[in-house]
Motif scaffolding. Structure first.
Motif, PDB file in Angstrom:
ATOM      1  N   GLN A   4       0.947  -1.262   0.130  1.00 19.46           N
ATOM      2  CA  GLN A   4       0.041   0.124  -0.041  1.00 19.46           C
ATOM      3  C   GLN A   4       0.947   1.186   0.011  1.00 19.46           C
ATOM      4  O   GLN A   4       0.586   2.236  -0.770  1.00 19.46           O
ATOM      5  CB  GLN A   4      -0.997  -0.104   1.043  1.00 19.46           C
ATOM      6  N   LEU A   5       1.829   1.276   0.633  1.00 19.38           N
ATOM      7  CA  LEU A   5       2.857   2.501   0.781  1.00 19.38           C
ATOM      8  C   LEU A   5       3.477   2.668  -0.505  1.00 19.38           C
ATOM      9  O   LEU A   5       3.541   3.927  -1.016  1.00 19.38           O
ATOM     10  CB  LEU A   5       4.052   2.262   1.861  1.00 19.38           C
ATOM     11  N   LEU A   8       0.909   4.199  -2.691  1.00 20.58           N
ATOM     12  CA  LEU A   8       0.557   5.428  -2.429  1.00 20.58           C
ATOM     13  C   LEU A   8       1.776   6.456  -2.906  1.00 20.58           C
ATOM     14  O   LEU A   8       1.743   7.541  -3.354  1.00 20.58           O
ATOM     15  CB  LEU A   8       0.520   5.811  -0.920  1.00 20.58           C
ATOM     16  N   MET A  11       1.636   7.570  -6.424  1.00 22.96           N
ATOM     17  CA  MET A  11       0.910   8.559  -6.797  1.00 22.96           C
ATOM     18  C   MET A  11       1.427   9.746  -6.476  1.00 22.96           C
ATOM     19  O   MET A  11       1.328  10.909  -7.021  1.00 22.96           O
ATOM     20  CB  MET A  11      -0.505   8.149  -5.988  1.00 22.96           C
ATOM     21  N   VAL A  12       2.055   9.991  -5.132  1.00 21.29           N
ATOM     22  CA  VAL A  12       2.494  11.189  -4.879  1.00 21.29           C
ATOM     23  C   VAL A  12       3.550  11.755  -5.620  1.00 21.29           C
ATOM     24  O   VAL A  12       3.776  13.057  -5.850  1.00 21.29           O
ATOM     25  CB  VAL A  12       2.918  11.030  -3.239  1.00 21.29           C
ATOM     26  N   SER A  40       0.584  -3.655  -6.703  1.00 19.62           N
ATOM     27  CA  SER A  40      -0.700  -4.265  -6.858  1.00 19.62           C
ATOM     28  C   SER A  40      -0.597  -5.677  -7.047  1.00 19.62           C
ATOM     29  O   SER A  40      -1.412  -6.524  -6.852  1.00 19.62           O
ATOM     30  CB  SER A  40      -1.399  -3.489  -8.013  1.00 19.62           C
ATOM     31  N   THR A  57      -9.273   2.969   3.822  1.00 22.46           N
ATOM     32  CA  THR A  57      -8.148   4.326   3.786  1.00 22.46           C
ATOM     33  C   THR A  57      -8.362   5.527   4.588  1.00 22.46           C
ATOM     34  O   THR A  57      -7.435   6.376   4.646  1.00 22.46           O
ATOM     35  CB  THR A  57      -8.374   4.865   2.247  1.00 22.46           C
TER      36      THR A  57
END
Length: 658
Positions: A4-5, A8, A11-12, A40, A57
């Motif tokens: 998940q990190l 994320l 995305m950032v 994923s 989330t």
């Protein structure tokens, strides 16, 4: 938590693409894609191994908490999305190089940024169960694809195709929204799971089916595909055909999980009929095309039809009490989602290589490219054999599962059941036969024979960076043909979402094993014979000469070849009533002793597009032009419009009070 990190973090960091230049922009995008793929795919593999995955989330969207979940269907789609996006991004490194001289750094950075967010949007779509976040992710996916299709915005046809795509996707979006609203009104929840509780499951499913059918390209809701696919860059076309249209299938499959089984017979019949029409008409329209990417676009419609045939037959098989038939049909349809994403992206990449070298998509101007682009020709041939459903390639495996179920159950029921299965068998046979005819035409015209114009004069093989992702796809295509049992094992996990108490009998799995073994023997024999031929040809001096001119060598030898039009002429004469064919030519005069210059041209327009899009669009444009009389440009008139509006609202309010 690590996955998940990483997701994320990608995305950032994605806005940093606007700060990179040249090849650094490409490598930066590849790093982001790889991060999203690793994260994923790790989650998807854990789900396939039996672990439940869900994530709160802590983010709220319009008051709805966003919760991410993944089941076998989502995990399967994650793998399909990741593989296609990886090869597309890899291929684009070489494909976009010529555009660096004509496009600004901002345009190229925007393209990379939007391409990455398309990847993320599709991953989010298959992870969110609630209606509101799903619709937002769906819209993000649509807008990203719109920007990518309009990459060559300086060309009017690209802008037209992008706007056409955007408008039709929002028409589909309205149907999806209506479906969710029906579910909420009757079932109390704005999500797919509400279908099971709603009092109107049939109406809700049909609304969702129509909305998702726009994205999938089922006929007659297909008219955006033949415009968007040719207009988009080839790596985008590969992703659109390989994954984006399958997102429509995802929506249908996700809805079907919660549809009560008592409605499967009637709705399965609807799905099956629409799919057969899409499959047959898609390949018929493809045969008439002279634009290689438009031809491939119509084949996307054909293969969406094959996927739908598997889904529809699976629903009907379960309703008729044949769980093995249902399991085989679902497995075939779901596996074809993966198979089509592979060979269709490969075909679009190969077509993109041809376009980059020749600057034309018009097959009549090509020819003889196998001598100048041998690897691209080999890869296109590999994709063509796979899409035609021929062994030992992956397309054969998914279609075989549907065939196998139909043949083994055709005598197990009454006459109506036999007619349904016979219709499926004949439809698949017709689709496969016409696909072979079509790709025989396009491969022979583009790659064999002599060049038909100056377009191929300076053509040469594309870079290794463009070939390697295509070879990777080819390896996976062969792997599915050689080891079908391994892939069907994971596909069956998806099928069990619909048939929880059914699995394929051992005898059927053994048959797949025999097919894989036979395919391996066939490939081994082919390799041995090819090596023996090469050894024999080393002692032979190969002579080159012009094509035989049938005793007449005064004209250009290239004109003695078949053209795409002449190749398909007999078929066109048979199917002309449903093809919308227009032929323009200047006939020979009876008194014409010495031949003059004559013209012959034949093209096909889509009658369904004319009826469903062109005529309504022109009518709407006509009324919009009439309404232009209100745009007087005078301020006092606009003030009067506002005053009249307030008066009408006031009168209606008074009437409601009374």
């Amino acid at each position: 938590m690590t996955n998940q990190l990483v997701l994320l973090g990608s995305m950032v960091l994605s806005p940093l693409l606007f700060l990179l230049r040249g090849q650094m922009r490409y490598w930066g995008a590849m790093v982001l894609h790889l991060a999203a793929i690793v994260a994923s795919s790790g989650i998807a593999l854990s789900v396939f191994n039996g672990h439940n995955w869900a994530l709160d989330t802590g983010i709220y969207l319009l008051g709805v908490p966003i919760r991410l979940e993944m089941d076998a269907l989502g995990a399967f789609y994650v793998m399909v999305i990741n593989l296609t996006m990886l090869t597309g991004s890899w291929y684009s490194g070489g494909y976009l190089k010529p555009y660096e001289a004509t496009k600004t750094a901002l345009e190229l950075s925007l393209h990379r940024f939007v391409y990455f967010w398309l990847h993320l949007a599709m991953l989010i779509v298959v992870m969110v169960p609630q209606g509101t976040p799903f619709l937002f992710a769906w819209e993000l996916m649509t807008l990203a694809a719109f920007v990518l299709v309009a990459f060559e915005w300086e060309k009017p046809e690209s802008v037209h195709a992008a706007v056409n795509y955007l408008v039709q996707m929002h028409v589909g979006f309205i149907f999806i929204l209506i479906g969710f609203l029906l579910i909420q009104q009757q079932g109390g929840t704005f999500s797919f799971s509400g279908i099971a509780q709603t009092k109107m499951p049939v109406q809700a499913f049909l609304m969702l089916f129509v909305g998702f059918a726009f994205k999938a390209g089922f006929m007659p809701l297909h008219t955006w595909l033949p415009h968007a696919h040719p207009a988009a860059p080839s790596h985008v076309s590969g992703v659109m055909s390989g994954v984006i249209i399958k997102m429509g299938i995802y929506g249908i499959l996700r809805s079907l999980i919660y549809l009560p089984k008592e409605h499967w017979m009637s709705l399965g019949t609807v799905v099956l009929i629409v799919s057969i029409i899409s499959g047959v008409m898609g390949v018929i329209y493809a045969i008439m095309q002279h634009d290689i990417k438009k031809l491939l676009a119509y084949h996307s419609i054909e293969n969406i039809g094959i996927i739908g045939i598997g889904i529809g037959l699976g629903m009907i098989g379960y309703a008729l009490g044949h769980p093995v038939l249902a399991s085989l049909a679902f497995a075939g349809g779901i596996l074809h989602i993966l198979n089509h994403s592979l060979f269709k992206s490969l075909l679009f990449y190969s077509a993109g290589s041809v376009y980059q070298q020749t600057h034309t998509r018009y097959v009549e101007k090509l020819g003889g490219l196998i001598k100048k682009m041998p690897y691209s020709a080999f890869l296109f041939l590999l994709g063509a054999l796979a899409i035609c459903g021929l062994p030992p390639f992956n397309g054969f495996i998914s279609e075989f599962l549907i065939y196998y179920g139909s043949f083994t159950h055709i005598g197990a029921g009454d006459m109506n059941e036999a007619l349904i299965l016979l219709g499926v068998i004949l439809s698949l046979a017709l689709i496969g036969g016409l696909a072979i005819f079509c790709f025989t035409k396009v491969f022979s015209i583009v790659f064999l024979g002599s060049s038909r114009s100056d377009s191929t004069e300076h053509a040469h093989e594309v870079t290794l960076g463009m070939l390697l992702p295509q070879f990777l796809i080819g390896v996976v295509i062969l792997a599915i043909g050689l080891f079908p049992g391994f892939f069907v094992y994971y596909v069956e996990k998806v099928s069990q979402l619909y048939l929880p108490d059914t699995s394929l009998p051992v005898a059927y799995l053994n048959t797949l094993s025999y097919i894989g073994t036979a395919s391996g023997i066939f490939i081994l024999l082919f390799v041995v014979l090819a090596l023996l031929r090469n050894l024999q040809q080393r002692r032979v001096e190969v002579a080159f000469g012009p094509t035989w001119g049938c005793g007449y060598t005064g004209a250009d030898p290239a004109r003695h070849q078949y053209t795409a039009t002449s190749f398909a002429d007999n078929f066109v004469q048979l199917a002309e009533p449903i093809l919308g064919v227009e032929t323009h030519y200047t006939p020979f005069a009876e008194t014409e002793i010495f031949p003059k210059t004559h013209h012959f041209d034949r093209h096909q327009h889509d009658p369904l597009e004319e009826i469903l899009v062109d005529k309504p669009g022109m009518a709407l444009l006509h009324y919009l032009r009439l309404s232009a009389v209100f745009q007087s440009g005078k301020l006092q008139h606009y003030l009067w419009y506002g005053l009249v509006f307030l008066i009408v609202v006031g009168i209606m309010s008074l009437l409601n009070l009374l």
